[in-house]
Design an enzyme around this catalytic site. Structure first.
Site, PDB file in Angstrom:
ATOM      1  N   SER A  17       0.837  -1.319   0.020  1.00 58.12           N
ATOM      2  CA  SER A  17      -0.118   0.000  -0.048  1.00 58.12           C
ATOM      3  C   SER A  17       0.977   1.364  -0.025  1.00 58.12           C
ATOM      4  O   SER A  17       2.246   1.093   0.243  1.00 58.12           O
ATOM      5  CB  SER A  17      -1.009   0.045   1.354  1.00 58.12           C
ATOM      6  OG  SER A  17      -1.645  -0.948   1.221  1.00 58.12           O
TER       7      SER A  17
HETATM    8  N1  SAM Z   1      -0.381  -4.992   3.975  1.00 61.73           N
HETATM    9  C1  SAM Z   1       0.340  -5.455   2.768  1.00 61.73           C
HETATM   10  C2  SAM Z   1       1.717  -4.973   2.670  1.00 61.73           C
HETATM   11  O1  SAM Z   1       2.125  -3.929   3.466  1.00 61.73           O
HETATM   12  O2  SAM Z   1       2.412  -5.412   1.687  1.00 61.73           O
HETATM   13  C3  SAM Z   1      -0.442  -5.130   1.749  1.00 61.73           C
HETATM   14  C4  SAM Z   1      -1.477  -6.132   1.496  1.00 61.73           C
HETATM   15  S1  SAM Z   1      -2.098  -6.495  -0.082  1.00 61.73           S
HETATM   16  C5  SAM Z   1      -2.962  -5.026  -0.423  1.00 61.73           C
HETATM   17  C6  SAM Z   1      -3.592  -7.523   0.312  1.00 61.73           C
HETATM   18  C7  SAM Z   1      -2.918  -9.057   0.510  1.00 61.73           C
HETATM   19  O3  SAM Z   1      -4.213  -9.624   0.904  1.00 61.73           O
HETATM   20  C8  SAM Z   1      -2.424  -9.829  -0.525  1.00 61.73           C
HETATM   21  O4  SAM Z   1      -1.168 -10.199  -0.325  1.00 61.73           O
HETATM   22  C9  SAM Z   1      -3.360 -10.966  -0.995  1.00 61.73           C
HETATM   23  O5  SAM Z   1      -2.878 -12.138  -1.254  1.00 61.73           O
HETATM   24  C10 SAM Z   1      -3.987 -11.093   0.542  1.00 61.73           C
HETATM   25  N2  SAM Z   1      -5.368 -11.825   0.725  1.00 61.73           N
HETATM   26  C11 SAM Z   1      -6.262 -11.697  -0.095  1.00 61.73           C
HETATM   27  N3  SAM Z   1      -7.172 -12.351   0.183  1.00 61.73           N
HETATM   28  C12 SAM Z   1      -6.946 -12.917   1.630  1.00 61.73           C
HETATM   29  C13 SAM Z   1      -7.525 -13.769   2.682  1.00 61.73           C
HETATM   30  N4  SAM Z   1      -8.759 -14.294   2.290  1.00 61.73           N
HETATM   31  N5  SAM Z   1      -6.674 -14.308   3.647  1.00 61.73           N
HETATM   32  C14 SAM Z   1      -5.520 -13.816   3.813  1.00 61.73           C
HETATM   33  N6  SAM Z   1      -4.884 -12.896   2.971  1.00 61.73           N
HETATM   34  C15 SAM Z   1      -5.553 -12.602   1.639  1.00 61.73           C
END
Ligand code: SAM
Length: 208
Positions: A52
């Site tokens: 983000s």
């Molecule tokens: N907070 C992270 C960072 O600082 O890099 C960015 C997160 S990214 C915007 C969203 C993340 O949520 C992705 O890595 C994706 O694979 C994960 N994600 C999506 N659905 C998910 C789920 N049901 N459970 C766990 N992770 C999930």
């Protein structure tokens, strides 16, 4: 980054600013993007996911307001950048990611940084982490159409839950706090996140 992108745009919590100054964002990016690490933007981290924008990380962390003794649950480890910020502020951070490659890379970064108060799990974070509940803070860093019920159930009295709610195109940042009379909702503006993939959220990635 801290002065121009965060403090100048309204981030006031000194602990949040200090944590963001401490964590090297370039360590959380693929090597070819390291030079862009302090850009005022989200960046790709592989597997179709993103780290983000620093301002959004700061806003969500400030809204969560983690304290030194808190247990915090994060859904969507991604690169691990937000996790590392939380680990500087909370007692213990429990983070869940559904993509194994991203989780392995994030775990390596936590080791390199000497962050020993992080527990990781591979799986669907929408189900939460019931064995370790309740949490004083829950942060979801992927977009959902609504708040998954297991997460509100795992929120401690007085605890806060921060989550982007909306459709695949755009969402609003929602902050829920468990008060004596139930959950109180506050809205903190528009955001755009990749989807939370779960039977409790969006069931398929939009590009598949
Ligand atoms: N907070 C992270 C960072 O600082 O890099 C960015 C997160 S990214 C915007 C969203 C993340 O949520 C992705 O890595 C994706 O694979 C994960 N994600 C999506 N659905 C998910 C789920 N049901 N459970 C766990 N992770 C999930």
């Amino acid at each position: 980054m801290v002065a121009r992108q965060l403090a100048a745009r309204g981030i006031r919590d000194c602990r949040v600013l200090a944590a963001m100054a401490w964590v090297p964002r370039e360590w959380f990016l693929p090597p070819h993007l390291a030079r862009e690490a302090y850009d005022d933007a989200p960046l790709p981290i592989g597997s179709g996911q993103t780290i983000s924008q620093p301002l959004i990380v700061a806003l969500m962390t400030e809204a969560l307001a983690p304290r030194r003794r808190d247990r915090v649950l994060e859904i969507g480890t991604g690169s691990g950048y937000q996790t590392a910020i939380l680990a500087r502020l909370a007692g213990r951070v429990y983070t869940i990611e559904r993509l194994p490659d991203l989780l392995v890379e994030a775990e390596e970064r936590f080791r390199r940084l000497g962050l020993t108060n992080i527990e990781t799990r591979l799986g669907d974070g929408a189900a939460g982490w019931p064995e370790c509940a309740p949490f004083q803070g829950i942060i979801v860093t992927a977009a959902a159409p609504g708040v998954p019920t297991p997460l509100t159930e795992q929120l401690a009295p007085g605890g806060r839950l921060v989550i982007p709610i909306g459709d695949l195109a755009a969402q609003e940042l929602i902050i829920l706090q468990r008060g004596p009379a139930g959950l109180v909702e506050r809205r903190a503006g528009g955001v755009r996140f990749v989807p939370l993939i779960s039977r409790l959220a969006f069931t398929e990635e939009p590009w598949t």
